[in-house]
Design a protein around this motif. Structure first.
Motif, PDB file in Angstrom:
ATOM      1  N   LYS A   1       0.879  -1.088  -0.065  1.00 54.43           N
ATOM      2  CA  LYS A   1       0.076  -0.011   0.111  1.00 54.43           C
ATOM      3  C   LYS A   1       0.739   1.413  -0.043  1.00 54.43           C
ATOM      4  CE  LYS A   1      -3.854   0.336   2.363  1.00 54.43           C
ATOM      5  NZ  LYS A   1      -5.096   0.900   3.226  1.00 54.43           N
ATOM      6  N   ALA A   2       0.397   2.233  -0.842  1.00 58.05           N
ATOM      7  CA  ALA A   2       1.219   3.595  -0.691  1.00 58.05           C
ATOM      8  C   ALA A   2       1.207   4.203   0.549  1.00 58.05           C
ATOM      9  CB  ALA A   2       0.825   4.676  -1.648  1.00 58.05           C
ATOM     10  N   LYS A   3       2.510   4.881   0.803  1.00 60.65           N
ATOM     11  CA  LYS A   3       2.762   5.417   2.050  1.00 60.65           C
ATOM     12  C   LYS A   3       1.697   6.531   2.387  1.00 60.65           C
ATOM     13  CE  LYS A   3       5.698   8.868   3.100  1.00 60.65           C
ATOM     14  NZ  LYS A   3       6.738   9.622   3.169  1.00 60.65           N
ATOM     15  N   GLU A   4       1.428   7.315   1.370  1.00 64.43           N
ATOM     16  CA  GLU A   4       0.460   8.455   1.639  1.00 64.43           C
ATOM     17  C   GLU A   4      -0.892   7.937   1.957  1.00 64.43           C
ATOM     18  OE1 GLU A   4       2.390   7.994  -0.782  1.00 64.43           O
ATOM     19  OE2 GLU A   4       3.934   9.970  -0.470  1.00 64.43           O
ATOM     20  N   GLN A   5      -1.378   6.507   1.412  1.00 67.42           N
ATOM     21  CA  GLN A   5      -2.707   6.168   1.625  1.00 67.42           C
ATOM     22  C   GLN A   5      -2.748   5.254   2.889  1.00 67.42           C
ATOM     23  OE1 GLN A   5      -5.252   6.502  -0.873  1.00 67.42           O
ATOM     24  NE2 GLN A   5      -6.334   5.915   0.955  1.00 67.42           N
ATOM     25  N   TYR A   6      -1.683   4.940   3.281  1.00 69.15           N
ATOM     26  CA  TYR A   6      -1.779   3.878   4.464  1.00 69.15           C
ATOM     27  C   TYR A   6      -1.779   5.173   5.823  1.00 69.15           C
ATOM     28  CZ  TYR A   6       2.363   4.306   7.713  1.00 69.15           C
ATOM     29  OH  TYR A   6       3.392   4.458   8.694  1.00 69.15           O
ATOM     30  N   GLN A   7      -1.214   6.318   5.583  1.00 69.17           N
ATOM     31  CA  GLN A   7      -1.199   7.439   6.584  1.00 69.17           C
ATOM     32  C   GLN A   7      -2.621   7.815   6.594  1.00 69.17           C
ATOM     33  OE1 GLN A   7       2.016   9.891   4.999  1.00 69.17           O
ATOM     34  NE2 GLN A   7       3.461   9.087   6.721  1.00 69.17           N
ATOM     35  N   LEU A   8      -3.421   7.987   5.532  1.00 65.97           N
ATOM     36  CA  LEU A   8      -4.531   8.633   5.575  1.00 65.97           C
ATOM     37  C   LEU A   8      -5.589   7.665   6.114  1.00 65.97           C
ATOM     38  CD1 LEU A   8      -4.929  10.747   2.125  1.00 65.97           C
ATOM     39  CD2 LEU A   8      -4.478  11.458   4.422  1.00 65.97           C
ATOM     40  N   ASP A   9      -5.382   6.169   5.720  1.00 67.46           N
ATOM     41  CA  ASP A   9      -6.372   5.183   6.373  1.00 67.46           C
ATOM     42  C   ASP A   9      -6.523   5.062   7.536  1.00 67.46           C
ATOM     43  OD1 ASP A   9      -7.294   5.050   3.278  1.00 67.46           O
ATOM     44  OD2 ASP A   9      -6.080   3.104   3.092  1.00 67.46           O
ATOM     45  N   ARG A  10      -5.214   5.216   8.265  1.00 70.94           N
ATOM     46  CA  ARG A  10      -5.062   5.015   9.636  1.00 70.94           C
ATOM     47  C   ARG A  10      -5.906   6.221  10.342  1.00 70.94           C
ATOM     48  NH1 ARG A  10       1.079   6.741  11.071  1.00 70.94           N
ATOM     49  NH2 ARG A  10       0.941   8.561  10.250  1.00 70.94           N
ATOM     50  N   ILE A  11      -6.025   7.267   9.698  1.00 68.91           N
ATOM     51  CA  ILE A  11      -6.825   8.527  10.452  1.00 68.91           C
ATOM     52  C   ILE A  11      -8.278   8.129  10.145  1.00 68.91           C
ATOM     53  CG2 ILE A  11      -7.165  10.924  10.335  1.00 68.91           C
ATOM     54  CD1 ILE A  11      -4.391  10.921   9.203  1.00 68.91           C
TER      55      ILE A  11
ATOM     56  N   GLN B   1      -3.262  14.849   8.944  1.00 70.45           N
ATOM     57  CA  GLN B   1      -1.886  14.568   8.473  1.00 70.45           C
ATOM     58  C   GLN B   1      -0.778  15.484   8.243  1.00 70.45           C
ATOM     59  OE1 GLN B   1      -0.571  11.462   8.661  1.00 70.45           O
ATOM     60  NE2 GLN B   1       1.299  11.981   8.078  1.00 70.45           N
ATOM     61  N   ALA B   2      -1.428  16.628   7.841  1.00 72.20           N
ATOM     62  CA  ALA B   2      -0.612  17.725   7.571  1.00 72.20           C
ATOM     63  C   ALA B   2      -0.281  18.321   8.878  1.00 72.20           C
ATOM     64  CB  ALA B   2      -1.325  18.817   6.804  1.00 72.20           C
ATOM     65  N   LEU B   3      -1.048  18.334   9.671  1.00 74.48           N
ATOM     66  CA  LEU B   3      -0.876  18.886  11.340  1.00 74.48           C
ATOM     67  C   LEU B   3       0.318  18.135  11.867  1.00 74.48           C
ATOM     68  CD1 LEU B   3      -4.555  19.677  12.394  1.00 74.48           C
ATOM     69  CD2 LEU B   3      -2.640  21.619  12.272  1.00 74.48           C
ATOM     70  N   ASN B   4      -0.157  16.808  11.766  1.00 71.86           N
ATOM     71  CA  ASN B   4       0.850  15.612  12.176  1.00 71.86           C
ATOM     72  C   ASN B   4       2.243  15.950  12.000  1.00 71.86           C
ATOM     73  OD1 ASN B   4       1.888  13.194  13.274  1.00 71.86           O
ATOM     74  ND2 ASN B   4       1.533  12.491  11.403  1.00 71.86           N
ATOM     75  N   GLU B   5       2.476  16.336  10.637  1.00 71.16           N
ATOM     76  CA  GLU B   5       3.802  16.435  10.043  1.00 71.16           C
ATOM     77  C   GLU B   5       4.418  17.823  10.449  1.00 71.16           C
ATOM     78  OE1 GLU B   5       3.117  16.209   5.943  1.00 71.16           O
ATOM     79  OE2 GLU B   5       3.046  14.026   5.884  1.00 71.16           O
TER      80      GLU B   5
END
Length: 233
Positions: free
Chosen positions: A63-73, A93-97
Motif C-alpha cells: 500500500k502507498a505510504k500516503e494512503q496508509y497514513q490517511l487510512d489509519r486516520i 496528517q498535515a498537522l501531524n507533520e
C-alpha cells in the motif's frame, strides 16, 4: 551486562513520544475541523491499533505510504462513528507533520547517550517505518551527535521489519558482533522485545506511562530511560 558491546535503540515512542504531536494535531482538529466526543487518550489507543493494521498493509501488501497514513486516520474516526472526509484526514496528517518538525530530544536521553558513548558502547538505531519519515525524525532529533548515520537501520531500506529475525541478523552481520553482545531497547513488546530476544539479543522493555501495556512482565523492564545507566555501569 558486561558482555554487551552494542546497544540498539528503537525510535518511535522510545527516543521521543509520538503521542505528543498527535495530541497537538487532535486538539487542533477538535477545535477547528471536526469534533468527536472522545478524550485524546481514548482516541489515541484506537489510533495506535489502526496504525499497526495499516502499517502492515504498507509493508506486506505494498500500500502507498500516503494512503496508509490517511487510512489509519479515517479508520480511527470511523471507529467512533464519525465519517470524516479525505480532505479532513489530509488536514490531520498535515498537522501531524507540522508538529513533528518540532521534535526535541529529552535531556534524560542525552545524558544516557553521553554516558554510554563515554563508556565505549557501539550505539545504533533500529526502527520500523518509511525511510524518509524516519530519517527526517532522526535528523530533527540530531541523533547523529551520538549515533552516526551508518548506524541507522530502517526497515524500508532493508526490505524487512521487526519482529522478523532477518532484520536483527542483518544488523548483527553489519556491525560484526555476536548475538549475545547486543542489547536492544524498545517499547513494543512484539516488535522490539520478542524480535530481539528471538535473535539472541538482550532485550530491554521500555514501558513509558503513556504506552499500551501489551506485556508488562518482561524480566528486564524500565519505566525511565535513565535506568539504562544502572544496567550498563
Amino acid at each position: 551486562m558486561k558482555q554487551i558491546k552494542a546497544i540498539g535503540w528503537d525510535l518511535d515512542d522510545t527516543l521521543y513520544q509520538r503521542s505528543d504531536f498527535y495530541r497537538a494535531a487532535f486538539e487542533t482538529m477538535q477545535k477547528n475541523v471536526i469534533h468527536i466526543h472522545q478524550s485524546f487518550e481514548t482516541f489515541y489507543r484506537i489510533f495506535e491499533v489502526q496504525s499497526d493494521i495499516e502499517y502492515e498493509k504498507f509493508i506486506r501488501e505494498g500500500k502507498a505510504k500516503e494512503q496508509y497514513q490517511l487510512d489509519r486516520i479515517l479508520s480511527t474516526y470511523k471507529y467512533f462513528n464519525c465519517e470524516m472526509s479525505v480532505e479532513q484526514a489530509t488536514i490531520f496528517q498535515a498537522l501531524n507533520e507540522y508538529y513533528r518538525q518540532h521534535l526535541t530530544l529529552d535531556s534524560e536521553i542525552i545524558h544516557v547517550f553521553e554516558h554510554l558513548q563515554a563508556a565505549g558502547y557501539d550505539l545504533f538505531i533500529l526502527t520500523n517505518g518509511p525511510s524518509i519519515d524516519q530519517r527526517n525524525k532522526l535528523n530533527t532529533l540530531q541523533i547523529n551527535r551520538w549515533i552516526p548515520e551508518n548506524r541507522w537501520f530502517i526497515s524500508e531500506e532493508l526490505n524487512s521489519s521487526k519482529p522478523d529475525i532477518e532484520i536483527f541478523n542483518h544488523v548483527a552481520e553489519e556491525l560484526g558482533y555476536l548475538s549475545h553482545e547486543f542489547a536492544y531497547i524498545g517499547d513494543n513488546y512484539t516488535n522490539d522485545i520478542l524480535g530481539a530476544s528471538q535473535a539472541g539479543w538482550h532485550a530491554i522493555h521500555y514501558t513509558h506511562p503513556t504506552h499500551r501495556r501489551d506485556n508488562p512482565n518482561h524480566p528486564t523492564t524500565i519505566q525511565h530511560i535513565s535506568e539504562i545507566i544502572n544496567l550498563f555501569s
